[in-house]
Design an enzyme around this catalytic site. Sequence first.
Site, PDB file in Angstrom:
ATOM      1  N   GLU A  44       0.846  -1.185   0.000  1.00  0.00           N
ATOM      2  CA  GLU A  44       0.000   0.000   0.000  1.00  0.00           C
ATOM      3  C   GLU A  44       0.887   1.243   0.000  1.00  0.00           C
ATOM      4  O   GLU A  44       1.967   1.260   0.584  1.00  0.00           O
ATOM      5  CB  GLU A  44      -0.887   0.012   1.249  1.00  0.00           C
ATOM      6  CG  GLU A  44      -1.806   1.222   1.337  1.00  0.00           C
ATOM      7  CD  GLU A  44      -2.600   1.280   2.633  1.00  0.00           C
ATOM      8  OE1 GLU A  44      -3.673   1.915   2.617  1.00  0.00           O
ATOM      9  OE2 GLU A  44      -2.164   0.702   3.642  1.00  0.00           O
ATOM     10  N   LYS A 120      -9.633   1.346  -2.593  1.00  0.00           N
ATOM     11  CA  LYS A 120      -9.841   0.863  -1.232  1.00  0.00           C
ATOM     12  C   LYS A 120     -11.241   1.217  -0.737  1.00  0.00           C
ATOM     13  O   LYS A 120     -11.641   2.384  -0.730  1.00  0.00           O
ATOM     14  CB  LYS A 120      -8.782   1.466  -0.317  1.00  0.00           C
ATOM     15  CG  LYS A 120      -8.811   0.988   1.118  1.00  0.00           C
ATOM     16  CD  LYS A 120      -7.664   1.646   1.895  1.00  0.00           C
ATOM     17  CE  LYS A 120      -7.616   1.205   3.343  1.00  0.00           C
ATOM     18  NZ  LYS A 120      -6.488   1.863   4.057  1.00  0.00           N
ATOM     19  N   CYS A 161      -5.160  -3.052   2.851  1.00  0.00           N
ATOM     20  CA  CYS A 161      -4.946  -2.746   4.269  1.00  0.00           C
ATOM     21  C   CYS A 161      -6.193  -2.945   5.131  1.00  0.00           C
ATOM     22  O   CYS A 161      -6.542  -4.075   5.454  1.00  0.00           O
ATOM     23  CB  CYS A 161      -4.372  -1.336   4.402  1.00  0.00           C
ATOM     24  SG  CYS A 161      -3.510  -1.051   5.977  1.00  0.00           S
TER      25      CYS A 161
END
Length: 280
Positions: A44, A120, A161
Amino acid sequence: MTQTLRLSIAQMTSTNRHEGNIAWMEEAAAQAAEDGAQMLALPEASGLVNKDRDDALRLVVDHDADPFIAACREAAAKHGLWVQTGSTPVKGPDGVDGPRFLNHGDMIDPDGRIVAGYDKIHLFDIHLDGKPPTGESRRYGPGRRAVLADTPWGPAGLAICYDLRFPQLFRDYGQRGATLLFVPSAFTVPTGRAHWEVLLRARAIENGAFVIAAAQVGKHDDGRVTYGHSMVVNPWGEVLVDMGSDGPGLRTVDLNLDEVAAARRQIPSLQNGRDYSFDD
């Protein structure tokens, strides 16, 4: 489906400028190719780590103009590699407080073509005891779509994440046949120490899939500190790679995709789920 994937997984300490991260990525891609890897997985924020909002606004551009993504495409074509870019910030739609970014990752094929892109979905808005609140949603907009990338090794589910803490996303990927689950991350040290490995192993076990989790590590230019421990976990929940927290690097590992079918045959939880209701 190709039954063996030679994967190079990266661990980075990304800087607050694209240029240094591009140079590091180019060296990693060259090393991956020298190691005979077929795919490079990045963390990330591999393209940019910069929590200075005003400075970041001067650097972050639209996806099609992003220099890190362009460099990843060039490296993929140069070395004949698949590249999972991890993520990098790109311009997103404005929010109520002004411009916001998207935390965006791409899957790039060996011809340098983007075959899938993911924003995300779950943003890191948390309140750890004794620490100031973390509000990723003040700077970033949420993605809206789960994404499976077609690869020679089967469908690859893309996540980033904090998505790791939402198991239904990974269950949906598993039920749609994902053999690879990517979780590029920049975990904090407290949450990483407490939860990183156990969550990665759980997502692999629950879905009978390989989990590939490239991570940021160490102290960054903007002052943040990340946990490291880039990991590859097999479908039985065994940790094949753990890169620790000593610093950046690259590790190459062979993944046997037959292990996916074997795990799902022995514990067919993807098929054994039942509908249920709550008593009111």
